[in-house]
Each structure stands twice: as structure tokens, then as C-alpha cells.
Design an enzyme around this catalytic site. Structure first.
Site, PDB file in Angstrom:
ATOM      1  N   ARG A   1       0.802  -1.374   0.025  1.00  0.00           N
ATOM      2  CA  ARG A   1      -0.013  -0.048   0.069  1.00  0.00           C
ATOM      3  C   ARG A   1       0.656   1.140  -0.052  1.00  0.00           C
ATOM      4  NH1 ARG A   1      -3.076  -3.716  -0.460  1.00  0.00           N
ATOM      5  NH2 ARG A   1      -5.188  -3.824   0.370  1.00  0.00           N
TER       6      ARG A   1
ATOM      7  N   SER B   1     -10.651  -0.887   3.801  1.00  0.00           N
ATOM      8  CA  SER B   1      -9.833  -1.182   4.849  1.00  0.00           C
ATOM      9  C   SER B   1      -9.286   0.411   5.291  1.00  0.00           C
ATOM     10  CB  SER B   1      -8.341  -1.952   4.667  1.00  0.00           C
ATOM     11  OG  SER B   1      -8.867  -3.339   4.400  1.00  0.00           O
TER      12      SER B   1
ATOM     13  N   GLU C   1      -4.450   3.209   6.752  1.00  0.00           N
ATOM     14  CA  GLU C   1      -4.350   3.088   5.446  1.00  0.00           C
ATOM     15  C   GLU C   1      -4.691   4.322   4.519  1.00  0.00           C
ATOM     16  OE1 GLU C   1      -6.219   1.195   1.697  1.00  0.00           O
ATOM     17  OE2 GLU C   1      -5.519  -0.248   3.153  1.00  0.00           O
TER      18      GLU C   1
HETATM   19  N1  EPU Z   1     -10.450 -11.671  10.136  1.00  0.00           N
HETATM   20  C1  EPU Z   1     -11.203 -11.687  11.472  1.00  0.00           C
HETATM   21  N2  EPU Z   1     -12.476 -11.021  11.478  1.00  0.00           N
HETATM   22  C2  EPU Z   1     -13.125 -10.752  10.544  1.00  0.00           C
HETATM   23  C3  EPU Z   1     -12.578 -10.748   9.181  1.00  0.00           C
HETATM   24  C4  EPU Z   1     -11.400 -11.165   8.882  1.00  0.00           C
HETATM   25  O1  EPU Z   1     -10.413 -11.917  12.442  1.00  0.00           O
HETATM   26  O2  EPU Z   1     -14.422 -10.459  10.780  1.00  0.00           O
HETATM   27  C5  EPU Z   1      -9.494 -12.052   9.921  1.00  0.00           C
HETATM   28  C6  EPU Z   1      -9.374 -13.385   9.437  1.00  0.00           C
HETATM   29  O3  EPU Z   1      -8.271 -14.248  10.171  1.00  0.00           O
HETATM   30  C7  EPU Z   1      -9.096 -13.392   8.039  1.00  0.00           C
HETATM   31  C8  EPU Z   1      -8.166 -12.113   8.069  1.00  0.00           C
HETATM   32  O4  EPU Z   1      -8.749 -11.399   9.058  1.00  0.00           O
HETATM   33  O5  EPU Z   1      -8.520 -14.496   7.718  1.00  0.00           O
HETATM   34  C9  EPU Z   1      -7.902 -11.611   6.568  1.00  0.00           C
HETATM   35  O6  EPU Z   1      -9.107 -11.109   6.223  1.00  0.00           O
HETATM   36  P1  EPU Z   1      -9.536 -10.637   4.830  1.00  0.00           P
HETATM   37  O7  EPU Z   1      -9.066 -11.737   3.952  1.00  0.00           O
HETATM   38  O8  EPU Z   1     -10.985 -10.240   4.419  1.00  0.00           O
HETATM   39  O9  EPU Z   1      -8.515  -9.564   4.498  1.00  0.00           O
HETATM   40  P2  EPU Z   1      -7.844  -8.406   4.978  1.00  0.00           P
HETATM   41  O10 EPU Z   1      -6.413  -8.588   5.760  1.00  0.00           O
HETATM   42  O11 EPU Z   1      -8.645  -7.841   6.389  1.00  0.00           O
HETATM   43  C10 EPU Z   1      -6.743  -7.337   3.231  1.00  0.00           C
HETATM   44  C11 EPU Z   1      -6.706  -5.998   2.521  1.00  0.00           C
HETATM   45  C12 EPU Z   1      -8.195  -5.880   1.624  1.00  0.00           C
HETATM   46  C13 EPU Z   1      -8.204  -6.843   0.506  1.00  0.00           C
HETATM   47  C14 EPU Z   1      -8.056  -8.215   1.272  1.00  0.00           C
HETATM   48  C15 EPU Z   1      -8.280  -9.273   0.556  1.00  0.00           C
HETATM   49  C16 EPU Z   1      -5.231  -4.512   3.668  1.00  0.00           C
HETATM   50  C17 EPU Z   1      -5.346  -3.424   4.822  1.00  0.00           C
HETATM   51  N3  EPU Z   1      -6.556  -4.699   3.308  1.00  0.00           N
HETATM   52  O12 EPU Z   1      -7.874  -7.338   4.139  1.00  0.00           O
HETATM   53  O13 EPU Z   1      -8.010  -4.288   1.126  1.00  0.00           O
HETATM   54  O14 EPU Z   1      -9.545  -6.804  -0.299  1.00  0.00           O
HETATM   55  O15 EPU Z   1      -7.035  -8.365   2.115  1.00  0.00           O
HETATM   56  O16 EPU Z   1      -6.931  -9.550  -0.194  1.00  0.00           O
HETATM   57  O17 EPU Z   1      -4.359  -5.015   3.276  1.00  0.00           O
HETATM   58  C18 EPU Z   1      -8.438  -2.378   1.167  1.00  0.00           C
HETATM   59  O18 EPU Z   1      -7.233  -2.100   1.133  1.00  0.00           O
HETATM   60  O19 EPU Z   1      -9.435  -1.067   1.194  1.00  0.00           O
HETATM   61  C19 EPU Z   1      -8.960  -3.682   1.186  1.00  0.00           C
HETATM   62  C20 EPU Z   1     -10.269  -3.695   1.169  1.00  0.00           C
END
Ligand code: EPU
Length: 336
Positions: free
Chosen positions: A163, A236, A332
Site C-alpha cells: 500500500r 480497509s 491506510e
Molecule cells: N478476520 C477476522 N474477523 C473478521 C474478518 C477477518 O478475524 O471479521 C481475519 C481472519 O483471520 C481473516 C483475516 O482477517 O483470515 C484476513 O481477512 P481478509 O481476507 O478479509 O483480508 P484483510 O487482511 O482484512 C486485506 C486488504 C483488503 C483486501 C483483502 C483481500 C489490507 C489493509 N486490506 O484485508 O484490501 O481486499 O485483504 O486480499 O491489506 C483495502 O485495502 O481497502 C482492502 C479492502
């Protein structure tokens, strides 16, 4: 076109109602050149915005908001293996992805439905489902605001990271991105490593695998993330924190279920969503600001929130996560 004393409500997906002294759009490089002169001569602060999907306005902006309005999309080069597409900075990111998928060009499909513009994709290095914009960016065209000079930077010069890019660090506020060149592959290659994506693709029952990936990603995003057209948000709100291995091992002894990803440098990335949920914030509200009930990494405007309301909630979350886990979350979203 320059407008004075303008509400920025239509220009940020958080739906925050603040005013800018000037909102300047440009539809050509000549127009931008002239604008750069005016902005520099005024001595006022300035900020370039795309779709306003990664910003939090906390007060009126006594300066220039510069918004590209160039919308062209061109094929620069094409051969049997790949295609080089140039998108002007104001092209809506997801329109660009849809166009690539329609033309059977591989590389952008995992980034379907991300709000914002192509210009912002090159500044912010947007990412999702195992792919980042930097994986397909070849060059970025810019104009230097203080001189009106045109530059074309190669991907390697832009110091891309999670990012981030040189435009967000050393070159902050120096350039306006005017167009981005992406290299897409004609040779089928999909990235289905993200947990659950492969299954979601199989469920599409679509013989066109590329279009099935786009549909699957759109389905996952719609299920987890609020639509900014309905609920103000900026995706995010925080980045996923990276901590030293020793710190992680201490946490894992206490929370054996802590999700984590080992990075190549030996550090450990922890999902901020998990940390926020553990602190009890998932689905909670504080005044008019809230934490999304399906993805706690996303802060929402529950209706009529000010930027300060959102920032206050963000501070509370940062404090709670720090007190529980000793981890400092970093937004972010850019505060203005
Ligand atoms: N999780 C929880 N509770 C929840 C949701 C998620 O504990 O309610 C934990 C779980 O362990 C899950 C992990 O968080 O496995 C990761 O969740 P998710 O795959 O939804 O992704 P994220 O890491 O929360 C990142 C990006 C998103 C992107 C997704 C998918 C960042 C800051 N965010 O989110 O990007 O869509 O991965 O690749 O890196 C954005 O940047 O605006 C964005 C939405």
C-alpha cells in the site's frame, strides 16, 4: 475548470461534508500545466484526489483539491504474449479491470471492484486477493507541480511496497499522476492462492475462467465489504501490522488461534481485522461512526458523521489494540 468554496461531499466515499477553497479539474495536459502555475503561484497547500475512496477529511481544506478528469484508455503495444494498455488517471479502476477481462487480458482480475481510479492505483499500490497494482504497472506518467515538467517513471523507480510507493513517501505532493501504463498477459495465468478464491471460482459455473475470477472476486467483496454508494467508508481503514517474530511468539503463546502470515524477511503479518474483533469492536458504533459487522477493518459512516467522529473511533481502536496486544495499528486511509 476551477470552482471556489466547494463542498467535497460528492468527492469522498466516506461521505464527509467539508469544503475546499478551490476544486480544480483538468481534462488535458495543457490545462494541468496552466493549473500547476496557478497553484504554485498561490502558495496555498494542495492535494490530488482520485475517486476519494481512501481519504478522511477532518476539516475544511484551505487550498487546492486537484482532480484529474482525463478519461482515455489506449492500447500502446500488443503482441502474442501481452498487451500494454495506457489509462488516463481519471479512468475508473473497475472499468479498466472490466475492459481487460472482456478482452481476455490477464493480470487485473483479482483487483475487481476496488473503488477509485487508475491514477490512485499507481500511488497507493492497491491490492487484493494476492495481487497488487505494482504487479502489472509498467510506467507512470506524471507532471511535477512546481515546474509543470512531464516525467515518465518505470515501475522499478517507484519503490512499491505494501500500500505504498515513492509518491507517498519521498515524492509526496510533488507530482500529479496523469496516466498509467499496465502490462497485461494474453497467456492465461490466474492467481487463485487466496483462501477461498479457487472454490468461489469453481462455483461460478462459467467456462470463461478469467471472467469467473472477476465474478468470484466481486461476490467475495460484496459479501464482506460495504458498498460506498450505500454506506460511507474507505475500504480497509488500517493496514495489516507487521511485527517481529519474538513479539508474535509471545502473542501466540497467549492466543494460540492468532491468524498470521510469515513474511520472507522473518517478520510476521497479523490481520488487523482479527485484532479489532478480539477487542470487541466488530459491529460496534461510537456516535455516528461504526465498525463494519462483516469486516472490522472497515470503518463506516452510519449517517452524517464528521471526519472527527471517524477519527475518534479510529483512535479508540488504535488504543485498545495497543493495550491488548502491544501492536500499533497504522491507518491506510489518508487524513486531511
Ligand atoms: N478476520 C477476522 N474477523 C473478521 C474478518 C477477518 O478475524 O471479521 C481475519 C481472519 O483471520 C481473516 C483475516 O482477517 O483470515 C484476513 O481477512 P481478509 O481476507 O478479509 O483480508 P484483510 O487482511 O482484512 C486485506 C486488504 C483488503 C483486501 C483483502 C483481500 C489490507 C489493509 N486490506 O484485508 O484490501 O481486499 O485483504 O486480499 O491489506 C483495502 O485495502 O481497502 C482492502 C479492502
Amino acid at each position: 475548470m476551477i470552482r471556489e468554496n466547494i463542498s467535497l461531499l460528492p468527492y469522498n466515499t466516506f461521505g464527509i461534508d467539508v469544503k475546499a477553497r478551490y476544486l480544480a479539474t483538468f481534462g488535458s495536459l495543457a490545462e494541468l500545466h496552466e493549473l500547476c502555475g496557478q497553484v504554485t503561484a498561490s502558495g496555498l497547500p494542495y492535494m490530488v484526489i482520485g475517486g476519494g475512496s481512501n481519504l478522511l477529511f477532518t476539516r475544511d481544506f484551505d487550498g487546492w483539491i486537484i482532480k484529474p478528469d482525463m478519461q482515455g484508455l489506449r492500447v500502446l503495444e500488443t503482441d502474442a504474449g501481452s498487451c500494454l494498455m495506457e489509462a488516463d488517471a481519471a479512468v475508473v479502476w473497475d472499468d479498466f479491470v472490466a475492459c481487460c477481462v472482456r478482452q481476455q487480458l490477464y493480470g487485473a482480475e483479482n483487483l475487481s471492484l476496488i473503488p477509485g481510479t487508475t491514477g490512485a492505483s499507481a500511488v497507493q499500490n492497491i491490492g487484493a486477493y494476492g495481487v497488487e497494482a505494482k504487479d502489472i504497472i509498467e510506467t507512470v506518467n506524471c507532471m511535477e507541480i512546481s515546474t509543470g515538467k512531464i516525467f515518465r517513471f518505470r515501475n522499478e523507480e517507484l519503490q512499491y511496497g505494501y500500500r505504498t510507493s515513492r509518491f507517498k513517501t519521498e515524492w509526496q505532493r510533488r507530482f500529479v499522476v496523469t496516466a498509467v501504463c499496465y502490462r497485461l498477459s494474453r497467456i492465461p495465468k490466474l492467481n487463485l492462492n487466496y483462501k477461498g478464491l479457487c472454490e468461489a471460482v469453481e462455483q461460478q459455473d462459467n467456462p470463461d475462467r478469467l471472467s469467473a475470477v472477476r465474478q468470484a472476486v466481486i461476490g467475495i467483496r460484496r459479501a464482506k465489504l460495504p458498498d460506498p454508494a450505500e454506506t460511507g467508508n474507505a475500504g480497509s481503514f488500517f493496514m495489516n501490522p507487521v511485527i517481529p517474530k519474538t513479539h508474535f511468539e509471545r502473542l501466540q503463546a497467549q492466543y494460540p488461534a492468532i491468524p498470521h502470515y510469515l513474511l520472507s524477511d522473518g517478520q510476521v503479518k497479523i490481520p488487523a481485522a482479527w485484532l479489532i474483533e478480539q477487542c470487541g469492536w466488530k459491529g460496534k458504533t461510537l456516535g455516528k461512526a461504526g465498525v463494519h459487522s462483516k469486516q472490522p477493518l472497515v470503518l463506516i459512516n452510519t449517517g452524517g458523521a464528521s471526519g472527527t467522529d471517524i477519527a475518534t473511533l479510529a483512535d479508540r481502536i488504535i488504543n485498545d489494540v495497543y493495550n491488548h496486544f502491544g501492536i500499533k495499528l497504522h491507518p491506510e486511509v489518508i487524513f486531511l
